[in-house]
Design an enzyme around this catalytic site. Structure first.
Site, short mmCIF file in Angstrom:
data_model
loop_
_atom_site.label_atom_id
_atom_site.label_comp_id
_atom_site.label_asym_id
_atom_site.label_seq_id
_atom_site.Cartn_x
_atom_site.Cartn_y
_atom_site.Cartn_z
N ASN A 7 0.88 -1.17 0.00
CA ASN A 7 0.00 0.00 0.00
C ASN A 7 0.92 1.23 0.00
O ASN A 7 1.45 1.61 1.05
CB ASN A 7 -0.90 -0.04 1.25
CG ASN A 7 -1.85 1.14 1.31
OD1 ASN A 7 -1.84 2.01 0.44
ND2 ASN A 7 -2.66 1.17 2.35
N ARG A 93 -2.70 -2.06 -3.30
CA ARG A 93 -3.89 -1.25 -3.07
C ARG A 93 -3.77 -0.02 -3.95
O ARG A 93 -2.77 0.70 -3.89
CB ARG A 93 -3.95 -0.84 -1.60
CG ARG A 93 -5.12 0.03 -1.33
CD ARG A 93 -5.24 0.38 0.12
NE ARG A 93 -6.51 1.04 0.34
CZ ARG A 93 -6.92 1.47 1.50
NH1 ARG A 93 -6.17 1.29 2.57
NH2 ARG A 93 -8.07 2.06 1.63
N HIS A 182 -13.03 2.85 0.24
CA HIS A 182 -13.03 1.78 1.25
C HIS A 182 -13.67 0.51 0.66
O HIS A 182 -14.15 -0.35 1.40
CB HIS A 182 -13.87 2.14 2.50
CG HIS A 182 -13.24 3.13 3.42
ND1 HIS A 182 -14.00 3.97 4.19
CD2 HIS A 182 -11.96 3.40 3.72
CE1 HIS A 182 -13.22 4.73 4.93
NE2 HIS A 182 -11.96 4.40 4.65
N ARG A 243 -12.11 14.96 8.39
CA ARG A 243 -12.84 15.36 7.16
C ARG A 243 -14.27 15.76 7.49
O ARG A 243 -14.92 15.13 8.32
CB ARG A 243 -12.87 14.21 6.16
CG ARG A 243 -11.52 13.96 5.51
CD ARG A 243 -11.61 12.81 4.52
NE ARG A 243 -10.44 11.97 4.68
CZ ARG A 243 -10.40 10.68 4.40
NH1 ARG A 243 -11.46 10.06 3.95
NH2 ARG A 243 -9.29 9.99 4.58
N GLU A 386 -8.34 -5.50 5.05
CA GLU A 386 -8.17 -5.12 3.65
C GLU A 386 -6.96 -5.81 3.02
O GLU A 386 -7.00 -6.20 1.85
CB GLU A 386 -8.03 -3.59 3.53
CG GLU A 386 -9.33 -2.89 3.87
CD GLU A 386 -9.17 -1.43 4.19
OE1 GLU A 386 -9.32 -0.63 3.28
OE2 GLU A 386 -8.90 -1.10 5.36
#
Ligand code: AMP
Length: 401
Positions: A7, A93, A182, A243, A386
């Site tokens: 990643n 990813r 996601h 956020r 993940e």
């Protein structure tokens, strides 16, 4: 059979090495190189037996970072590989695959071109993801690379879900629409929930809540995403650590009129908003926010209430869209670990025939049902993974069993 999952972020490179032989799905080493390209890079290397090492290698780019990781993995004293040829495949990813990518793909020139085409949609992540892939192509010559995209699981949304009500040419000419993110996590928990409930994925109707530093929800009907909260970028939807989530677009225009540049507003909405921006205690970390709320510090209590309310609003919307789902699934750092947040959310949706079981809910990170037996549908904790999803997808794409 070993699969390396990479990643690559703008200034970091995370890695997880899995042994996937005979369905083992075991992590054998993991870690990251952070602050790549700065004068203080840091490599953290971990093994599942608890061994952990930290050092500061000379790392100027993602290629150097990967070389440093490979040196660790093959280190005669602390490594887990004799040599790199033990790695069967590499899974990456990748943030944004636009509309063209709907499933994991083996990397070739065409795939790299698509990742490049999507640079404007994922300006921080996609270039770094591509650097990670190219570094692997160089260092692991001949080993196949597979790209798994954060957006791909959401590509089943119908146009009425993904279009914004703005002039259509923004979509046609510039690809401005909801993509969702996601995806790997929502996919993993969807598959795992089907298995947990003993159902076929194609018969599964659920709402998934990935609540971590970034937060998103997905409405899953017959195992497929029909709506999700994140949008063109991961900024839309729920309130997150830093956020803003949903707001009136005119407020953004107003912020620019008040004197901030577009870039500054982008930074404010992504890095200084959410729990961080509202609570005013210098952190957007949920553990700190919960502790501060108990002590009455700043506006932590208000931030918590806003966070929960936004999730509850989307549950209401998705409950109707999915049509009486069978489970509400919590995942991510907050969803898996915060019994208080789960309780606040489920308490607020009691009118939908669901109640929390305080005793069952008193757990962290454990796959289990946390609603009462007499609830009409279930609240479930489903830990996400993940990296494992990427490792599984990598072997599937390559047809390796
Ligand atoms: P993630 O991005 O999935 O790693 O999740 C990170 C978020 O999970 C942070 O806001 C953490 O504060 C939060 N988190 C982790 N453990 C807990 C906990 N026990 N209670 C509340 N929040 C937690």
């Amino acid at each position: 059979m070993k699969v390396l999952v990479i990643n690559a972020g703008s200034s970091s490179l995370k890695f997880t090495l899995f042994d996937m032989s005979n369905g083992a799905e075991q992590v054998i080493a993991s870690g990251l190189v952070e602050r790549v390209g700065t004068d203080k890079p840091n490599l953290i290397y971990k093994r599942p037996d608890g061994f952990k090492q930290e050092e500061s290698p000379k790392v100027q780019n993602h290629g150097d970072a990967l070389k440093a990781v490979c040196a660790k993995l093959c280190d005669p004293e602390v490594g887990v590989l004799k040599n790199l040829s033990e790695v069967t495949a590499i899974g990456h990813r990748v943030l944004h695959g636009g509309e063209k990518i709907t499933m994991p793909v083996k990397v070739d020139k065409g795939v790299k071109d698509i990742i490049r085409e999507c640079f404007p949609l994922g300006p921080l992540h996609n270039p770094a993801n591509l650097m990670g892939i190219e570094a692997c192509e160089e260092i692991f010559a001949g080993v196949p690379n597979v790209a798994v995209f954060d957006t791909q699981f959401h590509q089943t949304m119908p146009p009425e879900a993904y279009l914004y009500a703005i002039p259509y040419e923004y979509y046609e000419k510039h690809g401005i629409r909801k993509y969702g993110f996601h995806g790997t996590s929502h996919h993993f928990v969807t598959d795992s929930t089907a298995e947990f409930l003993g159902k076929k994925v194609e018969d599964l109707n659920i709402i998934t809540c990935h609540l971590g530093n970034g937060c998103s929800m997905a409405a899953i009907k017959n195992g497929k995403v029909i709506d999700t909260t994140m949008g063109l970028t991961p900024l839309e939807g729920l309130m997150m650590g830093t956020r803003s989530g949903d707001m009136d677009p005119a407020a953004v225009v107003r912020m620019v009129e008040l004197g901030s540049t577009a870039k500054e507003v982008d930074t404010i909405l992504n890095k200084k908003s959410g729990l961080f921006g509202v609570a005013g205690i210098g952190t957007g970390d949920m553990r700190d926010i919960q502790a501060a709320a108990l002590e009455g510090k700043g506006r932590a209590d208000l931030a918590l209430k806003m966070f929960v309310r936004r999730v509850v609003k989307y549950i209401g919307a998705y409950y109707v869209l999915v049509g009486a789902p069978e489970a509400l699934v919590f995942t991510g750092g907050i969803g898996e670990n915060s019994k208080e947040i789960r309780q606040m959310i489920v308490d607020a949706i009691g009118c939908l025939g669901i109640r929390i079981d305080a005793e069952k809910n008193n757990v962290r990170g454990k796959k289990c049902v946390v609603s009462t037996a007499d609830s009409k549908w279930k609240a479930i904790i489903m830990p996400t993974n993940e990296e494992l999803m990427i490792a599984r997808n990598t072997l599937e794409v390559l047809g390796i069993k």
